[in-house]
Write a protein that holds these residues in place. Sequence first.
Motif, PDB file in Angstrom:
ATOM      1  N   PHE A   1       0.833  -1.199   0.000  1.00  0.00           N
ATOM      2  CA  PHE A   1       0.000   0.000   0.000  1.00  0.00           C
ATOM      3  C   PHE A   1       0.873   1.257   0.000  1.00  0.00           C
ATOM      4  O   PHE A   1       0.624   2.206  -0.754  1.00  0.00           O
TER       5      PHE A   1
ATOM      6  N   TRP B   1      -6.969   1.949 -17.134  1.00  0.00           N
ATOM      7  CA  TRP B   1      -5.843   1.041 -16.920  1.00  0.00           C
ATOM      8  C   TRP B   1      -5.792   0.006 -18.040  1.00  0.00           C
ATOM      9  O   TRP B   1      -4.733  -0.356 -18.518  1.00  0.00           O
TER      10      TRP B   1
ATOM     11  N   TYR C   1      -1.600   2.319 -10.094  1.00  0.00           N
ATOM     12  CA  TYR C   1      -1.962   3.035 -11.320  1.00  0.00           C
ATOM     13  C   TYR C   1      -3.353   3.646 -11.211  1.00  0.00           C
ATOM     14  O   TYR C   1      -3.533   4.831 -11.484  1.00  0.00           O
ATOM     15  N   THR C   2      -4.329   2.854 -10.824  1.00  0.00           N
ATOM     16  CA  THR C   2      -5.709   3.361 -10.829  1.00  0.00           C
ATOM     17  C   THR C   2      -5.935   4.448  -9.773  1.00  0.00           C
ATOM     18  O   THR C   2      -6.769   5.322  -9.978  1.00  0.00           O
ATOM     19  N   ASN C   3      -5.201   4.401  -8.665  1.00  0.00           N
ATOM     20  CA  ASN C   3      -5.359   5.456  -7.661  1.00  0.00           C
ATOM     21  C   ASN C   3      -4.694   6.764  -8.077  1.00  0.00           C
ATOM     22  O   ASN C   3      -5.043   7.819  -7.557  1.00  0.00           O
TER      23      ASN C   3
ATOM     24  N   SER D   1       2.637   1.643  -3.399  1.00  0.00           N
ATOM     25  CA  SER D   1       1.669   2.080  -4.404  1.00  0.00           C
ATOM     26  C   SER D   1       1.296   3.547  -4.215  1.00  0.00           C
ATOM     27  O   SER D   1       1.113   4.283  -5.185  1.00  0.00           O
TER      28      SER D   1
ATOM     29  N   ALA E   1     -10.164   2.017 -13.714  1.00  0.00           N
ATOM     30  CA  ALA E   1      -9.888   0.641 -14.146  1.00  0.00           C
ATOM     31  C   ALA E   1     -10.023   0.506 -15.657  1.00  0.00           C
ATOM     32  O   ALA E   1      -9.264  -0.223 -16.292  1.00  0.00           O
TER      33      ALA E   1
ATOM     34  N   PHE F   1      -1.797  -2.815  -9.760  1.00  0.00           N
ATOM     35  CA  PHE F   1      -3.061  -2.329 -10.314  1.00  0.00           C
ATOM     36  C   PHE F   1      -3.526  -1.057  -9.611  1.00  0.00           C
ATOM     37  O   PHE F   1      -3.821  -0.045 -10.243  1.00  0.00           O
ATOM     38  N   PHE F   2      -3.587  -1.089  -8.285  1.00  0.00           N
ATOM     39  CA  PHE F   2      -4.121   0.057  -7.552  1.00  0.00           C
ATOM     40  C   PHE F   2      -3.166   1.243  -7.531  1.00  0.00           C
ATOM     41  O   PHE F   2      -3.601   2.386  -7.390  1.00  0.00           O
TER      42      PHE F   2
ATOM     43  N   LEU G   1      -2.101  -6.750  -6.996  1.00  0.00           N
ATOM     44  CA  LEU G   1      -3.060  -5.706  -6.634  1.00  0.00           C
ATOM     45  C   LEU G   1      -2.357  -4.373  -6.397  1.00  0.00           C
ATOM     46  O   LEU G   1      -2.905  -3.309  -6.725  1.00  0.00           O
ATOM     47  N   GLY G   2      -1.163  -4.412  -5.831  1.00  0.00           N
ATOM     48  CA  GLY G   2      -0.399  -3.181  -5.638  1.00  0.00           C
ATOM     49  C   GLY G   2      -0.068  -2.504  -6.954  1.00  0.00           C
ATOM     50  O   GLY G   2      -0.150  -1.275  -7.070  1.00  0.00           O
TER      51      GLY G   2
ATOM     52  N   SER H   1       1.778   6.516  -6.895  1.00  0.00           N
ATOM     53  CA  SER H   1       0.697   7.438  -7.275  1.00  0.00           C
ATOM     54  C   SER H   1       1.149   8.888  -7.106  1.00  0.00           C
ATOM     55  O   SER H   1       0.843   9.744  -7.945  1.00  0.00           O
TER      56      SER H   1
END
Length: 190
Positions: A53, A152, A120-122, A56, A149, A117-118, A114-115, A60
Motif C-alpha cells: 500500500f 488502466w 496506477y488506478t489510484n 503504491s 480501471a 493495479f491500484f 493488486l499493488g 501514485s
Amino acid sequence: MYPAQQHPPYQGPPYQGPAYQGPAYQGPAYGQPPRTTTGHPVGAVLLALCVSFIVSLLYSGLILATYKDQSVTAANTLYIAHAVINALIVGALVGLVGHRSAGAHVCGAVVAALGAFFGYTNSLPLVLAESQAPAAIGNMMEADPFLPAKLWWNDEIGGGVDWFSPLGVVVAAVIAWSLAHVIGKSGTRA
C-alpha cells in the motif's frame, strides 16, 4: 513390632520401570531438511499488504508530480518499474516472515499484483483532481466510478487493449511468488 515411624520393608516384585516405554527418538532421514513450524504466514501477508500500500501510494504521488512531462514510454516504464519494485519488496517480506508457507507465497503474489493495479488506478483520480478541481472526482464517481480501471485496461492513443497494464500485474505476481519461494525455502534450513 515396628516402631510407628518406620514402614515395613517392600516385599513386592523388583521395580522394573514404567509398563510402557515409547519408541526411541528418530531424527529426520538423511538428506532431508527437518520440518519446521516457524514462520508467520498471516503476519507475512498483512505486512506485505501494508508495505505494498505504501509503495503504491508513493508511485501514485510520483505520477501526480510528473504526469505533465511524461511520454507514453516514460509512463509505461514507470508502471513496470513500480510493479517490479513492489513485487521485490512484497516477495522478500513474505519469504522472510512466512518461510515455507505456500499459502503465504500465493497471497504475496496476489498482493503484489493488486499493488501494481491500484498504484496506477489510484493515481488517475489524483491527476484528475489536480488538473481540473477536486470536485471532478465526485463527478467521475457519479458518471463512471470504474473509469480508472477502464483507463488502466484501454490504450488511449491507439485504441484497444493496453498490454503493458496486464503485463505489469503478471510480472508483479510472478516476481513476488518466485522471490518469496526462494527466500522462504532457503531461510528455514539450519
